[in-house]
Scaffold this motif. Structure first.
Motif, PDB file in Angstrom:
ATOM      1  N   SER A 225      -4.645   1.606   8.171  1.00 45.27           N
ATOM      2  CA  SER A 225      -4.100   0.787   7.585  1.00 45.27           C
ATOM      3  C   SER A 225      -4.270  -0.619   8.436  1.00 45.27           C
ATOM      4  CB  SER A 225      -2.662   0.761   7.092  1.00 45.27           C
ATOM      5  OG  SER A 225      -1.833   0.546   8.330  1.00 45.27           O
ATOM      6  N   GLN A 226      -4.194  -0.509   9.578  1.00 48.50           N
ATOM      7  CA  GLN A 226      -4.569  -1.508  10.480  1.00 48.50           C
ATOM      8  C   GLN A 226      -5.796  -1.866  10.712  1.00 48.50           C
ATOM      9  OE1 GLN A 226      -2.321  -4.232  12.762  1.00 48.50           O
ATOM     10  NE2 GLN A 226      -4.133  -4.854  11.972  1.00 48.50           N
TER      11      GLN A 226
ATOM     12  N   VAL B 245      -1.892  -6.591   4.539  1.00 49.18           N
ATOM     13  CA  VAL B 245      -2.958  -6.193   3.704  1.00 49.18           C
ATOM     14  C   VAL B 245      -3.478  -4.978   3.799  1.00 49.18           C
ATOM     15  CG1 VAL B 245      -5.107  -7.075   3.197  1.00 49.18           C
ATOM     16  CG2 VAL B 245      -3.246  -8.906   3.254  1.00 49.18           C
ATOM     17  N   GLY B 246      -3.504  -4.486   5.181  1.00 50.61           N
ATOM     18  CA  GLY B 246      -4.013  -3.262   5.379  1.00 50.61           C
ATOM     19  C   GLY B 246      -3.204  -2.094   4.671  1.00 50.61           C
ATOM     20  N   LEU B 247      -1.882  -2.515   4.926  1.00 53.98           N
ATOM     21  CA  LEU B 247      -0.770  -1.506   4.270  1.00 53.98           C
ATOM     22  C   LEU B 247      -1.089  -1.479   2.779  1.00 53.98           C
ATOM     23  CD1 LEU B 247       1.772   0.202   4.134  1.00 53.98           C
ATOM     24  CD2 LEU B 247       2.904  -2.069   4.536  1.00 53.98           C
TER      25      LEU B 247
ATOM     26  N   MET C 160      -9.389  -9.201   6.735  1.00 52.73           N
ATOM     27  CA  MET C 160      -8.893 -10.611   7.428  1.00 52.73           C
ATOM     28  C   MET C 160      -9.977 -11.241   7.968  1.00 52.73           C
ATOM     29  SD  MET C 160      -6.000 -11.713   6.187  1.00 52.73           S
ATOM     30  CE  MET C 160      -5.542 -10.865   4.962  1.00 52.73           C
TER      31      MET C 160
ATOM     32  N   VAL D  54      -4.692   0.810  -3.058  1.00 51.03           N
ATOM     33  CA  VAL D  54      -6.124   0.686  -3.428  1.00 51.03           C
ATOM     34  C   VAL D  54      -6.810   1.958  -2.979  1.00 51.03           C
ATOM     35  CG1 VAL D  54      -8.094  -0.525  -3.256  1.00 51.03           C
ATOM     36  CG2 VAL D  54      -5.965  -1.820  -3.401  1.00 51.03           C
ATOM     37  N   ILE D  55      -6.982   2.022  -1.650  1.00 52.01           N
ATOM     38  CA  ILE D  55      -7.642   3.463  -1.349  1.00 52.01           C
ATOM     39  C   ILE D  55      -6.744   4.585  -1.391  1.00 52.01           C
ATOM     40  CG2 ILE D  55      -8.790   4.510   0.742  1.00 52.01           C
ATOM     41  CD1 ILE D  55     -10.214   1.938   0.133  1.00 52.01           C
TER      42      ILE D  55
ATOM     43  N   ALA E   5      -0.636 -10.626   8.552  1.00 55.19           N
ATOM     44  CA  ALA E   5      -1.361 -10.571   7.280  1.00 55.19           C
ATOM     45  C   ALA E   5      -2.310  -9.321   7.253  1.00 55.19           C
ATOM     46  CB  ALA E   5      -1.993 -11.862   7.065  1.00 55.19           C
ATOM     47  N   SER E   6      -3.022  -9.158   8.549  1.00 58.73           N
ATOM     48  CA  SER E   6      -3.971  -8.046   8.570  1.00 58.73           C
ATOM     49  C   SER E   6      -3.225  -6.677   8.412  1.00 58.73           C
ATOM     50  CB  SER E   6      -4.711  -8.122   9.820  1.00 58.73           C
ATOM     51  OG  SER E   6      -3.956  -7.628  11.103  1.00 58.73           O
ATOM     52  N   GLN E   7      -2.204  -6.550   9.073  1.00 53.57           N
ATOM     53  CA  GLN E   7      -1.476  -5.386   9.040  1.00 53.57           C
ATOM     54  C   GLN E   7      -0.768  -5.194   7.582  1.00 53.57           C
ATOM     55  OE1 GLN E   7      -0.474  -2.127  11.104  1.00 53.57           O
ATOM     56  NE2 GLN E   7      -0.641  -2.243   8.686  1.00 53.57           N
TER      57      GLN E   7
ATOM     58  N   ALA F 161     -13.424   4.345  -3.897  1.00 53.37           N
ATOM     59  CA  ALA F 161     -12.200   4.420  -2.964  1.00 53.37           C
ATOM     60  C   ALA F 161     -12.083   6.108  -2.615  1.00 53.37           C
ATOM     61  CB  ALA F 161     -11.134   3.903  -3.876  1.00 53.37           C
TER      62      ALA F 161
ATOM     63  N   GLY G 184      -7.178  -3.579   7.422  1.00 50.69           N
ATOM     64  CA  GLY G 184      -6.562  -4.860   7.327  1.00 50.69           C
ATOM     65  C   GLY G 184      -7.133  -5.780   8.266  1.00 50.69           C
ATOM     66  N   LEU G 185      -7.556  -5.397   9.284  1.00 47.20           N
ATOM     67  CA  LEU G 185      -8.252  -6.180  10.316  1.00 47.20           C
ATOM     68  C   LEU G 185      -9.762  -6.795   9.633  1.00 47.20           C
ATOM     69  CD1 LEU G 185      -8.753  -7.571  13.101  1.00 47.20           C
ATOM     70  CD2 LEU G 185      -9.503  -5.242  13.981  1.00 47.20           C
TER      71      LEU G 185
ATOM     72  N   MET H 195      -3.764  -1.950   1.097  1.00 50.67           N
ATOM     73  CA  MET H 195      -5.111  -1.494   1.191  1.00 50.67           C
ATOM     74  C   MET H 195      -4.935  -0.029   0.805  1.00 50.67           C
ATOM     75  SD  MET H 195      -7.826  -3.278   0.513  1.00 50.67           S
ATOM     76  CE  MET H 195      -9.068  -2.397   0.831  1.00 50.67           C
ATOM     77  N   MET H 196      -4.267   0.577   1.768  1.00 52.62           N
ATOM     78  CA  MET H 196      -4.093   2.056   2.011  1.00 52.62           C
ATOM     79  C   MET H 196      -3.201   2.746   1.007  1.00 52.62           C
ATOM     80  SD  MET H 196      -6.187   3.330   4.000  1.00 52.62           S
ATOM     81  CE  MET H 196      -7.595   2.114   4.388  1.00 52.62           C
TER      82      MET H 196
END
Lengths: 197, 197
Positions: free
Chosen positions: B155-156, A158-160, B163, A166-167, A154-156, B120, B159-160, A162-163
């Motif tokens: 992204s990682q 959701v971070g993907l 979470m 969103v960002i 999920a962290s990877q 952003a 995402g960290l 976001m980048m």
């Protein structure tokens, strides 16, 4: 009242009252402990009407969150191929959804999870009960390890999101999906099936 | 006016006018193209006063974003050890900052980047000009590959942070930092120095 021949849009005020009660119940008590009966009572309607309008508890949960995707539809295809290559298939499916029209409400949901503690709780419940449990059903992962493996995935992902959405950091924001599958698939694969020590 | 013997807090209205002009300039034009001279003009002050209050353009940028961390202080220690193990060192340093009191404004910044398009853009500029360029200065990475490698790392790590501090999905939310270093360090290592195809 007409016979129930499938779900009906229903009275808008009643629908909204049920959805508000459902959001509150899922956020406060969690998905498992929130009952359709208690949600119906809080909304002042009969439990049968909740099922009539919204179907199963899973369906009510997704509608209450405005969640545009149904993991029950998507995940079996990702997981059915077995552990080999599941990381790449998961990233590809994830990007397929978020790059599609369903991505717009998904980004909205991500934004609201960040600004709103209740929505963060709903997203957490969604990940645990609707996504991770299905992974456990299909992949041979030690149940003790599943929470850590799942929350790393999920962290990877959701971070993907976001980048990319969103960002909007380049080149991830506009990269070809297969470039990201090649780069990130092995990460997800290792989080699901590899050595984490 | 007193002699400049170091930076001074200055008039609160003037400070705020300069910071507002800086936020607008960095978001609209980007870090490189935004000049101290233009920011000063927009704020109705002399450029020397901007330097006097805020120091360098980098420092003004971090103050304008309310960015609690200075990559120029942290990154050399992470990167100086060379490519081997840099992934783990980066995750450890990242968690050290976010788990510390500096993490509270960092989470606030992440939240505002999600809800506010300007913020952003500032976060994006920050990542590219304050973080990735320093990585390039210290690690022997092909400059052509750096944007993809850097945005995968971002992204990682974002995402960290999502979470652990925002969605608070367990066990990532309360895991021992070294558990996360062991799990996520190899991901960051591969994104920086490994094969991505």
């Amino acid at each position: 009242m007409a016979r129930r021949t499938g779900r009906r849009p229903g009275n808008p005020d009643t629908r909204e009252a049920i959805l508000a009660a459902a959001r509150a119940a899922f956020a406060e008590r969690g998905f498992d402990a929130a009952s359709i009966r208690a949600i119906a009572t809080a909304a002042g309607v009969d439990p049968a009407l909740v099922h009539h309008y919204f179907g199963t508890k899973e369906e009510l949960f997704r509608t209450a969150m405005a969640m545009p995707i149904d993991p029950a539809q998507l995940l079996p295809g990702v997981l059915a191929g077995g552990p080999e290559g599941v990381g790449g298939r998961l990233v590809r499916t994830f990007l397929g959804v978020w790059d599609s029209p369903a991505g717009t409400p998904a980004v909205a949901l991500l934004r609201s999870a960040v600004s709103n503690e209740w929505m963060a709780r709903l997203v957490r419940e969604f990940l645990v009960t609707q996504v991770l449990r299905r992974v456990l059903d299909h992949l041979d992962i030690d149940p003790v390890e599943l929470p850590l493996r799942g929350s790393l995935v999920a962290s990877q992902l959701v971070g993907l999101a976001m980048m990319r959405y969103v960002i909007r950091l380049e080149p991830v924001a506009s990269a070809d999906p297969e470039t990201l599958v090649a780069a990130i698939g092995p990460t997800v694969q290792r989080y699901l099936t590899g050595d984490l020590d």
